[in-house]
Design a protein around this motif. Structure first.
Motif, PDB file in Angstrom:
ATOM      1  N   VAL A 323      -6.572 -15.510   9.068  1.00 52.91           N
ATOM      2  CA  VAL A 323      -5.671 -15.565  10.317  1.00 52.91           C
ATOM      3  C   VAL A 323      -6.627 -15.625  11.346  1.00 52.91           C
ATOM      4  O   VAL A 323      -7.898 -15.466  11.555  1.00 52.91           O
ATOM      5  CB  VAL A 323      -5.148 -13.974  10.554  1.00 52.91           C
ATOM      6  N   PRO A 324      -6.171 -16.081  12.525  1.00 51.37           N
ATOM      7  CA  PRO A 324      -6.855 -16.749  13.809  1.00 51.37           C
ATOM      8  C   PRO A 324      -7.224 -15.318  14.716  1.00 51.37           C
ATOM      9  O   PRO A 324      -8.124 -15.490  15.310  1.00 51.37           O
ATOM     10  CB  PRO A 324      -5.993 -17.497  14.462  1.00 51.37           C
ATOM     11  N   ALA A 325      -6.502 -14.265  14.349  1.00 50.99           N
ATOM     12  CA  ALA A 325      -6.693 -12.898  15.160  1.00 50.99           C
ATOM     13  C   ALA A 325      -6.339 -11.664  14.200  1.00 50.99           C
ATOM     14  O   ALA A 325      -4.807 -12.080  13.603  1.00 50.99           O
ATOM     15  CB  ALA A 325      -6.038 -12.947  16.456  1.00 50.99           C
ATOM     16  N   LEU A 326      -6.888 -10.644  14.345  1.00 52.61           N
ATOM     17  CA  LEU A 326      -6.299  -9.559  13.582  1.00 52.61           C
ATOM     18  C   LEU A 326      -5.412  -8.763  14.318  1.00 52.61           C
ATOM     19  O   LEU A 326      -5.690  -8.563  15.319  1.00 52.61           O
ATOM     20  CB  LEU A 326      -7.569  -8.392  13.091  1.00 52.61           C
ATOM     21  N   PRO A 327      -4.390  -8.464  13.683  1.00 50.38           N
ATOM     22  CA  PRO A 327      -3.487  -7.480  14.437  1.00 50.38           C
ATOM     23  C   PRO A 327      -3.999  -6.275  15.063  1.00 50.38           C
ATOM     24  O   PRO A 327      -5.215  -5.633  14.442  1.00 50.38           O
ATOM     25  CB  PRO A 327      -2.397  -7.373  13.572  1.00 50.38           C
ATOM     26  N   GLU A 328      -3.539  -5.462  15.632  1.00 48.15           N
ATOM     27  CA  GLU A 328      -3.970  -4.196  16.199  1.00 48.15           C
ATOM     28  C   GLU A 328      -4.148  -2.980  15.067  1.00 48.15           C
ATOM     29  O   GLU A 328      -5.112  -2.375  15.155  1.00 48.15           O
ATOM     30  CB  GLU A 328      -3.018  -3.680  17.277  1.00 48.15           C
ATOM     31  N   ASP A 329      -3.220  -2.955  14.093  1.00 51.44           N
ATOM     32  CA  ASP A 329      -3.183  -1.970  13.063  1.00 51.44           C
ATOM     33  C   ASP A 329      -3.213  -2.918  11.990  1.00 51.44           C
ATOM     34  O   ASP A 329      -2.777  -2.719  10.676  1.00 51.44           O
ATOM     35  CB  ASP A 329      -2.040  -1.119  12.991  1.00 51.44           C
ATOM     36  N   ALA A 330      -4.603  -3.669  11.737  1.00 52.18           N
ATOM     37  CA  ALA A 330      -4.769  -4.365  10.534  1.00 52.18           C
ATOM     38  C   ALA A 330      -5.316  -3.791   9.233  1.00 52.18           C
ATOM     39  O   ALA A 330      -4.672  -4.012   8.454  1.00 52.18           O
ATOM     40  CB  ALA A 330      -6.225  -5.324  10.844  1.00 52.18           C
ATOM     41  N   PRO A 331      -5.747  -2.411   9.239  1.00 51.36           N
ATOM     42  CA  PRO A 331      -5.867  -1.773   8.178  1.00 51.36           C
ATOM     43  C   PRO A 331      -4.416  -1.396   7.357  1.00 51.36           C
ATOM     44  O   PRO A 331      -4.242  -1.541   6.274  1.00 51.36           O
ATOM     45  CB  PRO A 331      -6.639  -0.278   8.518  1.00 51.36           C
ATOM     46  N   ALA A 332      -3.570  -1.036   8.224  1.00 51.69           N
ATOM     47  CA  ALA A 332      -2.074  -0.439   7.928  1.00 51.69           C
ATOM     48  C   ALA A 332      -1.438  -1.741   7.140  1.00 51.69           C
ATOM     49  O   ALA A 332      -1.021  -1.958   6.125  1.00 51.69           O
ATOM     50  CB  ALA A 332      -1.533   0.068   8.850  1.00 51.69           C
ATOM     51  N   LEU A 333      -1.686  -2.864   8.045  1.00 55.40           N
ATOM     52  CA  LEU A 333      -1.070  -4.500   7.623  1.00 55.40           C
ATOM     53  C   LEU A 333      -1.601  -4.771   6.194  1.00 55.40           C
ATOM     54  O   LEU A 333      -0.964  -5.308   5.274  1.00 55.40           O
ATOM     55  CB  LEU A 333      -1.016  -5.499   8.575  1.00 55.40           C
ATOM     56  N   GLY A 334      -2.955  -4.612   6.070  1.00 55.19           N
ATOM     57  CA  GLY A 334      -3.523  -4.863   4.575  1.00 55.19           C
ATOM     58  C   GLY A 334      -3.322  -3.942   3.740  1.00 55.19           C
ATOM     59  O   GLY A 334      -3.062  -4.418   2.512  1.00 55.19           O
ATOM     60  N   GLN A 335      -2.876  -2.528   3.828  1.00 53.12           N
ATOM     61  CA  GLN A 335      -2.329  -1.844   2.879  1.00 53.12           C
ATOM     62  C   GLN A 335      -0.983  -1.976   2.345  1.00 53.12           C
ATOM     63  O   GLN A 335      -0.528  -2.189   1.162  1.00 53.12           O
ATOM     64  CB  GLN A 335      -2.412  -0.165   3.415  1.00 53.12           C
ATOM     65  N   TRP A 336      -0.290  -2.465   3.455  1.00 50.87           N
ATOM     66  CA  TRP A 336       1.101  -3.037   3.074  1.00 50.87           C
ATOM     67  C   TRP A 336       1.263  -4.249   2.202  1.00 50.87           C
ATOM     68  O   TRP A 336       1.770  -4.351   1.189  1.00 50.87           O
ATOM     69  CB  TRP A 336       1.888  -3.409   4.490  1.00 50.87           C
ATOM     70  N   LEU A 337       0.095  -5.306   2.583  1.00 52.97           N
ATOM     71  CA  LEU A 337       0.154  -6.457   1.713  1.00 52.97           C
ATOM     72  C   LEU A 337      -0.143  -6.030   0.156  1.00 52.97           C
ATOM     73  O   LEU A 337       0.259  -6.670  -0.449  1.00 52.97           O
ATOM     74  CB  LEU A 337      -0.834  -7.436   2.095  1.00 52.97           C
ATOM     75  N   ALA A 338      -1.384  -5.324   0.232  1.00 47.41           N
ATOM     76  CA  ALA A 338      -1.866  -4.737  -1.301  1.00 47.41           C
ATOM     77  C   ALA A 338      -0.822  -4.115  -1.986  1.00 47.41           C
ATOM     78  O   ALA A 338      -0.580  -4.245  -2.967  1.00 47.41           O
ATOM     79  CB  ALA A 338      -3.010  -3.911  -0.999  1.00 47.41           C
ATOM     80  N   ALA A 339       0.176  -3.236  -1.330  1.00 46.32           N
ATOM     81  CA  ALA A 339       1.131  -2.695  -1.875  1.00 46.32           C
ATOM     82  C   ALA A 339       2.248  -3.790  -2.419  1.00 46.32           C
ATOM     83  O   ALA A 339       2.836  -3.689  -3.612  1.00 46.32           O
ATOM     84  CB  ALA A 339       2.016  -1.639  -0.912  1.00 46.32           C
ATOM     85  N   ARG A 340       2.246  -4.714  -1.848  1.00 49.54           N
ATOM     86  CA  ARG A 340       3.426  -6.150  -2.418  1.00 49.54           C
ATOM     87  C   ARG A 340       2.763  -6.582  -3.436  1.00 49.54           C
ATOM     88  O   ARG A 340       3.305  -7.119  -4.345  1.00 49.54           O
ATOM     89  CB  ARG A 340       3.706  -6.804  -0.984  1.00 49.54           C
ATOM     90  N   ARG A 341       1.390  -6.761  -3.401  1.00 46.50           N
ATOM     91  CA  ARG A 341       0.755  -7.459  -4.289  1.00 46.50           C
ATOM     92  C   ARG A 341       0.514  -6.653  -5.652  1.00 46.50           C
ATOM     93  O   ARG A 341       0.552  -7.438  -6.732  1.00 46.50           O
ATOM     94  CB  ARG A 341      -0.589  -8.260  -3.970  1.00 46.50           C
ATOM     95  N   GLY A 342       0.142  -5.671  -5.275  1.00 52.08           N
ATOM     96  CA  GLY A 342      -0.156  -4.624  -6.398  1.00 52.08           C
ATOM     97  C   GLY A 342      -1.414  -4.498  -6.631  1.00 52.08           C
ATOM     98  O   GLY A 342      -2.242  -3.902  -7.807  1.00 52.08           O
ATOM     99  N   SER A 343      -2.412  -5.171  -5.835  1.00 56.29           N
ATOM    100  CA  SER A 343      -3.925  -5.112  -5.871  1.00 56.29           C
ATOM    101  C   SER A 343      -4.496  -5.344  -4.466  1.00 56.29           C
ATOM    102  O   SER A 343      -3.831  -5.655  -3.667  1.00 56.29           O
ATOM    103  CB  SER A 343      -4.494  -6.133  -6.985  1.00 56.29           C
ATOM    104  N   GLN A 344      -5.721  -5.298  -4.405  1.00 56.82           N
ATOM    105  CA  GLN A 344      -6.303  -5.371  -3.024  1.00 56.82           C
ATOM    106  C   GLN A 344      -6.111  -6.694  -2.351  1.00 56.82           C
ATOM    107  O   GLN A 344      -6.205  -7.745  -3.213  1.00 56.82           O
ATOM    108  CB  GLN A 344      -7.885  -5.285  -3.184  1.00 56.82           C
TER     109      GLN A 344
END
Length: 681
Positions: A323-344
């Motif tokens: 992405v061009p810029a990280l959102p304010e709560d990037a760690p939470a967004l990363g966890q949400w994406l990992a939950a949808r994928r099923g892995s990191q």
């Protein structure tokens, strides 16, 4: 316009914890949804001096009339709840990305016995593997045509497949080696599924292993002097390499990643996404949106990721998102994406090398998309604004009619009388608010009475919605007359679910398809309900004249008038929508059979009955005990079916007009005949 201090929460009332908040307007509609690590700190920002707020934020807080919040345990839960509420309530002040077109994808229907490769658009289906999306459908077909030589998977429709199986002869693709012809048993279902899985593996980027295997088989065939087989394998390898060349390698390390770039100005933003699989660009898509809330690049990225992956699971979410810029709560967004994928999932900004260079390419695409959109929209806005101003001037309105509703009546010689209502806002169609009506109060052909009924029903519903939201009182209804009083009967208290109401928003202008009689009927319907703030006009087809209530002569707009063009588009859209509904009703009536009259007998059990006996004729001859043998049919239902078929008069036998042969009844008998003719009105 509300004063934010009138609904500001009391000090200490808002908890200092993660959560999601909703602003509602005076009609209890949700107009904005947001999330926060600390609800107390975030909401305090909205209730400072309005002069210090961003203009869009100031507009939102003055439009709102209340705020409420829901506490959650983690920031990931807040992200999930925010996405769910934005999808549910469609708030007007939230950024919402909408595709400017439906992007095609390459789909493999692994949920079928014989998987099929095809181009698909629209929502994804369970059990189907998707690759893309692609910018053009022809690009998919070219790629598939090259790959069918090595992976002869079925591409035909269900009808063609069934027909080939019946006649025992495959289609042309089966003869030229681009289909393994499972329809005639050349391969077993298991062998065909294995072909489809190999096709999917190759499309997913696992190309090296398969090409190495084919090359080994080619050399082995050559050593054994099977030169024809070796030549065929050589051609297969060449076709696959040509297919691979269509997607050049952009990342040498065979990365699976999505690259998201944003181009924006003060009013709008364009988002471009490149889908890279196995180091190759496998798909591309883009959105353009109005910046209806105060949001920076990081916020736009967060909204885009929610839109992109909110409905995706598994491998549809890549291992890496750039992405061009990280959102304010990037760690939470990363966890949400990992939950949808099923892995990191790695969420980061590319800093150097091939990935940074590719991100610059994606950003240039976003800039071009925004420039093209603004060029088109500037012309559209100018034209639509001029059209609305011309309509207001010609009809003597105080302001431009930003919301126009048009009604049309359709029937076939007095049968299946229906009506349509289409909605245009700011000169653009709002198809989600179109409505259809069946004429209930009388039978036969009377366009004037039909128009009166439909307009009355539409605005009676509007008054009911006003009563529910508290904008209208029973005293107002009593002052409006008998019809207005009737509109409030049986209504309850105010609803506060915040969802958009079906008839809650009144138009500034009602257009009817017709001349003076239809206009008079619509105006009379409004007067009977006590509504005096909605203008009415009619557009007659013969000379495209605009009729106003109580006027002896029509208003004639110039043939080159943008206002006339807009009224014609609105009228023609209402006509199209009405005819579509009328034909649908007529088709259902003509196809209706005696089984449709059986109460509680759904489509599944009707099909089971006809399939078990072969035809309605044989079902009519069956006993109750024989009907009970059909799975899902109990004795009571069997008795009801037998009684209904006994009452029904069998349709006249069908005749083949080419041969004169009398054909046996094999499907549910229609209530009408296919020889009816007529014109839609």
């Amino acid at each position: 316009m509300a004063d934010p201090s009138s609904y500001r929460p009391q000090p200490g009332q808002v908890p200092d914890s993660p959560g999601v908040y909703r602003f509602r307007d005076e009609h209890r509609r949700v107009i904005y949804v947001g999330k926060a690590k600390s609800l107390r700190q975030r909401l305090a920002n909205y209730f400072q001096d309005i002069a210090g707020l961003h203009p869009r934020t100031a507009t939102m807080v003055t439009t709102a009339a209340s705020v409420e919040w829901t506490v959650v345990s983690t920031e990931v839960e807040a992200l999930q709840l925010e996405y769910s509420w934005i999808k549910e309530y469609d708030p007007r002040f939230n950024v919402k990305y909408r595709d400017d077109k439906s992007y095609p994808s390459l789909a493999v229907t692994m949920n079928e016995e014989y998987p099929r490769v095809q181009v698909m658009r629209g929502p994804k289906k369970k059990g189907v593997r998707y690759f893309g999306p692609y910018a053009h459908a022809w690009a998919i077909r070219e790629t598939v045509d090259l790959m069918l030589r090595a992976f002869p998977v079925r591409t035909c429709s269900a009808g063609v497949f069934k027909r080939s199986a019946q006649i025992g002869r495959p289609c042309l693709l089966g003869y030229i080696g681009k289909c393994s012809a499972p329809c005639v048993g050349r391969v077993t279902p298991e062998e065909h599924r294995e072909l489809a899985e190999d096709f999917c593996d190759f499309m997913a980027g696992r190309t090296g292993t398969y090409l190495s295997r084919l090359e080994a088989q080619m050399h082995e065939a050559a050593e054994e002097m099977e030169y024809e087989r070796a030549a065929r394998l050589r051609d297969d390898i060449g076709a696959l390499r040509r297919a691979m060349e269509k997607n050049a390698v952009v990342l040498a390390d065979a990365t699976d990643a999505d690259l998201v770039a944003v181009a924006e100005d003060e009013l709008e933003a364009a988002v471009q996404i490149f889908h890279v699989r196995g180091g190759r660009v496998r798909g591309q898509r883009g959105w353009v949106t109005d910046k209806v809330e105060a949001v920076d690049t990081a916020g736009l990225v967060e909204h885009a990721l929610q839109q992109l992956y909110g409905e995706e699971t598994g491998e549809a979410v890549p291992k890496e998102v750039l992405v061009p810029a990280l959102p304010e709560d990037a760690p939470a967004l990363g966890q949400w994406l990992a939950a949808r994928r099923g892995s990191q999932v790695s969420l980061r900004i590319p800093q150097r090398g091939d990935k940074k260079a590719l991100m610059e390419t994606v950003h240039r695409n976003a800039q071009q998309a925004l420039a093209l959109h603004k060029t088109k929209r500037a012309a559209d806005l100018t034209t639509r604004s001029r059209a609305l101003e011309e309509i207001a001037e010609a009809l003597g309105l105080d302001s431009a009619p930003l919301r126009i509703e048009c009604f049309d009546i359709s029937h076939l010689q007095g049968d299946d009388v229906v009506a349509s209502m289409v909605v245009f806002e700011d000169g653009l169609a709002r198809k989600g608010e179109y409505r259809r009506f069946q004429i209930r109060t009388f039978a036969g052909q009377d366009d004037v009475r039909s128009m009166h009924e439909v307009v009355s029903r539409r605005f009676r519903r509007y008054l009911q919605e006003k009563l529910k939201t508290g904008e209208w009182s029973p005293e107002d209804a009593a002052a409006g007359g008998a019809d207005a009083a009737e509109a409030v009967d049986g209504t309850g208290q105010a609803q506060d679910d915040g969802r958009p109401k079906r008839f809650a928003y009144p138009p500034q202008l009602v257009v009817v398809d017709g001349g003076r009689p239809q206009v008079a009927a619509a105006q009379r319907a409004l007067e009977e309900l006590g509504i005096d703030d909605v203008a009415v006009c009619g557009l007659a087809k013969r000379l495209e004249e605009v009729w106003l209530p109580g006027e002896d002569d029509p208003v004639v707009l110039p043939r080159t008038s943008e206002g006339l063009y807009l009224l014609q588009r609105v009228r023609d859209e209402a006509h199209r929508f009405a005819i579509q509904y009328q034909r649908s009703k007529r088709g259902k009536r003509l196809k209706a059979g005696p089984l449709d009259e059986v109460p509680g007998l759904g489509e599944t059990r009707k099909q089971a009955l006809v399939k078990h006996f072969g035809s309605v004729k044989k079902l009519r001859q069956a006993t109750i005990d024989q009907i009970c043998e059909v799975p899902g049919i109990g004795r009571k239902t069997a008795e009801t079916v037998a009684a209904a078929l006994a009452r029904a008069v069998p349709a006249a036998p069908a005749v083949n007009t080419a041969t004169g042969e009398i054909m046996e009844e094999e499907t549910p008998a229609p209530a009408g005949t296919s020889s009816e003719r007529g014109t839609d009105r």
